[in-house]
Design a protein around this motif. Structure first.
Motif, PDB file in Angstrom:
ATOM      1  N   VAL A  94       0.835  -1.203   0.000  1.00  0.00           N
ATOM      2  CA  VAL A  94       0.000   0.000   0.000  1.00  0.00           C
ATOM      3  C   VAL A  94       0.869   1.252   0.000  1.00  0.00           C
ATOM      4  O   VAL A  94       0.644   2.184  -0.783  1.00  0.00           O
ATOM      5  N   TYR A  95       1.879   1.278   0.864  1.00  0.00           N
ATOM      6  CA  TYR A  95       2.764   2.444   0.943  1.00  0.00           C
ATOM      7  C   TYR A  95       3.430   2.731  -0.401  1.00  0.00           C
ATOM      8  O   TYR A  95       3.450   3.865  -0.885  1.00  0.00           O
ATOM      9  N   GLU A  96       3.975   1.680  -1.025  1.00  0.00           N
ATOM     10  CA  GLU A  96       4.684   1.858  -2.289  1.00  0.00           C
ATOM     11  C   GLU A  96       3.726   2.242  -3.413  1.00  0.00           C
ATOM     12  O   GLU A  96       4.054   3.074  -4.269  1.00  0.00           O
ATOM     13  N   ASP A 121      -5.567   9.316 -11.085  1.00  0.00           N
ATOM     14  CA  ASP A 121      -6.633   8.422 -10.642  1.00  0.00           C
ATOM     15  C   ASP A 121      -7.996   8.844 -11.179  1.00  0.00           C
ATOM     16  O   ASP A 121      -8.938   8.053 -11.207  1.00  0.00           O
ATOM     17  N   PHE A 122      -8.116  10.122 -11.610  1.00  0.00           N
ATOM     18  CA  PHE A 122      -9.396  10.626 -12.110  1.00  0.00           C
ATOM     19  C   PHE A 122      -9.335  11.002 -13.582  1.00  0.00           C
ATOM     20  O   PHE A 122     -10.063  11.876 -14.043  1.00  0.00           O
ATOM     21  N   ASN A 123      -8.448  10.339 -14.306  1.00  0.00           N
ATOM     22  CA  ASN A 123      -8.425  10.538 -15.751  1.00  0.00           C
ATOM     23  C   ASN A 123      -9.697  10.020 -16.405  1.00  0.00           C
ATOM     24  O   ASN A 123     -10.084  10.462 -17.482  1.00  0.00           O
ATOM     25  N   ASP A 124     -10.326   9.044 -15.752  1.00  0.00           N
ATOM     26  CA  ASP A 124     -11.593   8.502 -16.248  1.00  0.00           C
ATOM     27  C   ASP A 124     -12.691   9.543 -16.066  1.00  0.00           C
ATOM     28  O   ASP A 124     -12.980  10.001 -14.961  1.00  0.00           O
ATOM     29  N   SER A 170     -11.959   7.850  -1.599  1.00  0.00           N
ATOM     30  CA  SER A 170     -11.924   7.768  -0.144  1.00  0.00           C
ATOM     31  C   SER A 170     -12.347   9.115   0.411  1.00  0.00           C
ATOM     32  O   SER A 170     -12.074  10.167  -0.182  1.00  0.00           O
ATOM     33  N   ILE A 171     -13.032   9.073   1.550  1.00  0.00           N
ATOM     34  CA  ILE A 171     -13.577  10.280   2.159  1.00  0.00           C
ATOM     35  C   ILE A 171     -13.125  10.332   3.613  1.00  0.00           C
ATOM     36  O   ILE A 171     -13.339   9.383   4.365  1.00  0.00           O
ATOM     37  N   LEU A 172     -12.488  11.410   3.993  1.00  0.00           N
ATOM     38  CA  LEU A 172     -12.081  11.637   5.369  1.00  0.00           C
ATOM     39  C   LEU A 172     -12.954  12.734   5.943  1.00  0.00           C
ATOM     40  O   LEU A 172     -13.105  13.795   5.318  1.00  0.00           O
ATOM     41  N   MET A 173     -13.555  12.499   7.103  1.00  0.00           N
ATOM     42  CA  MET A 173     -14.394  13.501   7.754  1.00  0.00           C
ATOM     43  C   MET A 173     -14.027  13.583   9.228  1.00  0.00           C
ATOM     44  O   MET A 173     -13.841  12.552   9.889  1.00  0.00           O
ATOM     45  N   ALA A 174     -13.945  14.803   9.741  1.00  0.00           N
ATOM     46  CA  ALA A 174     -13.680  15.007  11.165  1.00  0.00           C
ATOM     47  C   ALA A 174     -14.625  16.082  11.681  1.00  0.00           C
ATOM     48  O   ALA A 174     -14.896  17.069  10.984  1.00  0.00           O
ATOM     49  N   PRO A 198      -8.815  10.160  -4.202  1.00  0.00           N
ATOM     50  CA  PRO A 198      -8.810   8.784  -4.709  1.00  0.00           C
ATOM     51  C   PRO A 198      -8.498   7.794  -3.605  1.00  0.00           C
ATOM     52  O   PRO A 198      -8.003   8.174  -2.537  1.00  0.00           O
ATOM     53  N   MET A 199      -8.778   6.515  -3.844  1.00  0.00           N
ATOM     54  CA  MET A 199      -8.368   5.505  -2.864  1.00  0.00           C
ATOM     55  C   MET A 199      -6.852   5.517  -2.679  1.00  0.00           C
ATOM     56  O   MET A 199      -6.357   5.227  -1.588  1.00  0.00           O
ATOM     57  N   ARG A 200      -6.126   5.859  -3.720  1.00  0.00           N
ATOM     58  CA  ARG A 200      -4.659   5.950  -3.624  1.00  0.00           C
ATOM     59  C   ARG A 200      -4.282   7.316  -3.036  1.00  0.00           C
ATOM     60  O   ARG A 200      -3.481   8.073  -3.571  1.00  0.00           O
ATOM     61  N   MET A 201      -4.883   7.599  -1.899  1.00  0.00           N
ATOM     62  CA  MET A 201      -4.673   8.862  -1.203  1.00  0.00           C
ATOM     63  C   MET A 201      -3.479   8.738  -0.265  1.00  0.00           C
ATOM     64  O   MET A 201      -3.214   7.665   0.275  1.00  0.00           O
ATOM     65  N   ASP A 202      -2.784   9.830  -0.045  1.00  0.00           N
ATOM     66  CA  ASP A 202      -1.730   9.856   0.964  1.00  0.00           C
ATOM     67  C   ASP A 202      -2.429  10.001   2.323  1.00  0.00           C
ATOM     68  O   ASP A 202      -2.601  11.097   2.849  1.00  0.00           O
ATOM     69  N   TYR A 203      -2.833   8.858   2.883  1.00  0.00           N
ATOM     70  CA  TYR A 203      -3.670   8.874   4.077  1.00  0.00           C
ATOM     71  C   TYR A 203      -2.965   9.489   5.286  1.00  0.00           C
ATOM     72  O   TYR A 203      -3.574  10.255   6.038  1.00  0.00           O
ATOM     73  N   GLU A 204      -1.702   9.153   5.484  1.00  0.00           N
ATOM     74  CA  GLU A 204      -1.007   9.632   6.681  1.00  0.00           C
ATOM     75  C   GLU A 204      -0.947  11.153   6.701  1.00  0.00           C
ATOM     76  O   GLU A 204      -1.273  11.798   7.706  1.00  0.00           O
TER      77      GLU A 204
END
Length: 350
Positions: free
Chosen positions: A14-16, A243-246, A293-297, A313-319
């Protein structure tokens, strides 16, 4: 249950993949992450992980790509660690802190800030401090198929509406519907019970299932007519993401952001009363955003509920994204004057 070695492989893939956007091979994992393991051993683990639906292989000669299930393992690992706001963003946080007295202005700025720092779409909402809590529910027959819906909320606020149901219900049946709804819903927030209530009521009053659905939908409309304001920023950011070229994926996001009703559903589905929630891919099928992916706080600011979020995108830099989001929210809430995570970041929800 993943073994320790499988967990290491999943996290490394996942990281790579987040970093490169390219399918990840066993040699890469052995060379960069698991130097004490042979490529053959890792290849076998990756094959097992593919069978368990943590990874998939786009074609035979390619490396592996993480699935939403693998992203969830990765995100949960991040959420268990202590996080701090990226130091290079302190200047923007300082300006956000200066705008904090006006919560609406702060949220507008926050969406731009989130978009600028992460290159995703920033989203914010401002609404009532708490979801409505029911204290009394009544359905009163007014005439053939016509019903008065009466809802009394905690604090004394009353909602009422005259509605036409698909079929006529006797007052006895309406009283039973009131009793069933009250059993599940009274004393609890509508957001907690609305998902489970319909099946419970329909099962009890099968004969009137269609009218029950209609009555509950009317309740849903009344209780969700809360004065939320929505703000977005950095919408153009997704245009530059591969990731959103589609075009279809892009249209889905843009259509959602054009309607307050759709944004409202997203905020209510993906946010919590307080704290952070990460929704990956199709974890919430109602949103029809399987590639995002959706982050909410959420927190309380100025006596109102403030929500800040990111769509990417799901390939988000989550950290990085989670740290930025928590830092922004903590600043709006007045926690951690140095941009560090405040109390709002301590509660984490999947």
């Amino acid at each position: 249950m993943l073994s320790e070695r499988q967990l290491e492989v999943v996290l490394a893939v996942v990281y790579e993949y987040i970093k490169t956007g390219e399918p990840v091979g066993s040699r890469t994992i052995a060379r960069k992450f698991l130097k004490g393991r042979s490529a053959a051993t890792i290849r076998n683990e990756m094959a097992d992980l593919e069978e368990s639906e943590y990874l998939y292989q786009p074609h035979t000669s390619a490396g592996r790509i993480p699935t939403p299930k693998a992203y969830r393992v990765y995100v949960d690992a991040i959420l268990r660690r202590q996080r701090s706001f990226p130091s290079e963003s302190e200047g923007w946080i300082k300006e956000l802190r200066e705008r904090r007295k006006d919560v609406e202005e702060a949220l507008i700025y926050a969406t731009r800030l989130l978009g600028r720092i992460t290159s995703y779409i920033g989203l914010a909402a401002l609404g009532p401090e708490r979801e409505p809590v029911l204290e009394r529910v009544e359905f009163l027959r007014m005439g053939h198929s016509t019903v008065l819906i009466l809802l009394v909320l905690k604090g004394g606020l009353i909602h009422h509406k005259i509605s036409t149901l698909p079929c006529d219900m006797t007052q006895e049946a309406l009283d039973e519907l009131s009793r069933r709804v009250s059993t599940v819903a009274v004393g609890r927030s509508w957001g907690e019970v609305r998902g489970t209530l319909q099946a419970y009521v329909e099962d009890a009053l099968e004969r009137y299932a269609e009218s029950c659905r209609s009555a509950l939908n009317e309740m849903d409309g009344l209780l969700l007519e809360q004065p939320f304001q929505f703000f977005t920023g950095g919408t153009h950011n997704v245009l530059g993401l591969p990731d959103f070229n589609d075009l279809g994926r892009l249209q889905t996001i843009m259509a959602l952001l054009e309607e307050d009703e759709s944004i409202g559903m997203l905020v209510r589905s993906c946010s919590t009363e307080k704290g952070l929630r990460v929704t990956i891919g199709d974890e919430n099928p109602e949103l029809n955003m399987p590639d995002c992916s959706i982050l909410m706080a959420s927190t309380i600011a100025g006596g109102r509920k403030a929500v800040v979020g990111l769509i990417g995108p799901m390939r988000m830099d989550y950290e990085r994204s989670i740290s930025v989001l928590e830092g922004v929210l903590g600043t709006i809430a007045g926690k951690g004057e140095n941009g560090e995570n405040g109390e709002s970041a301590k509660e984490v929800h999947r």
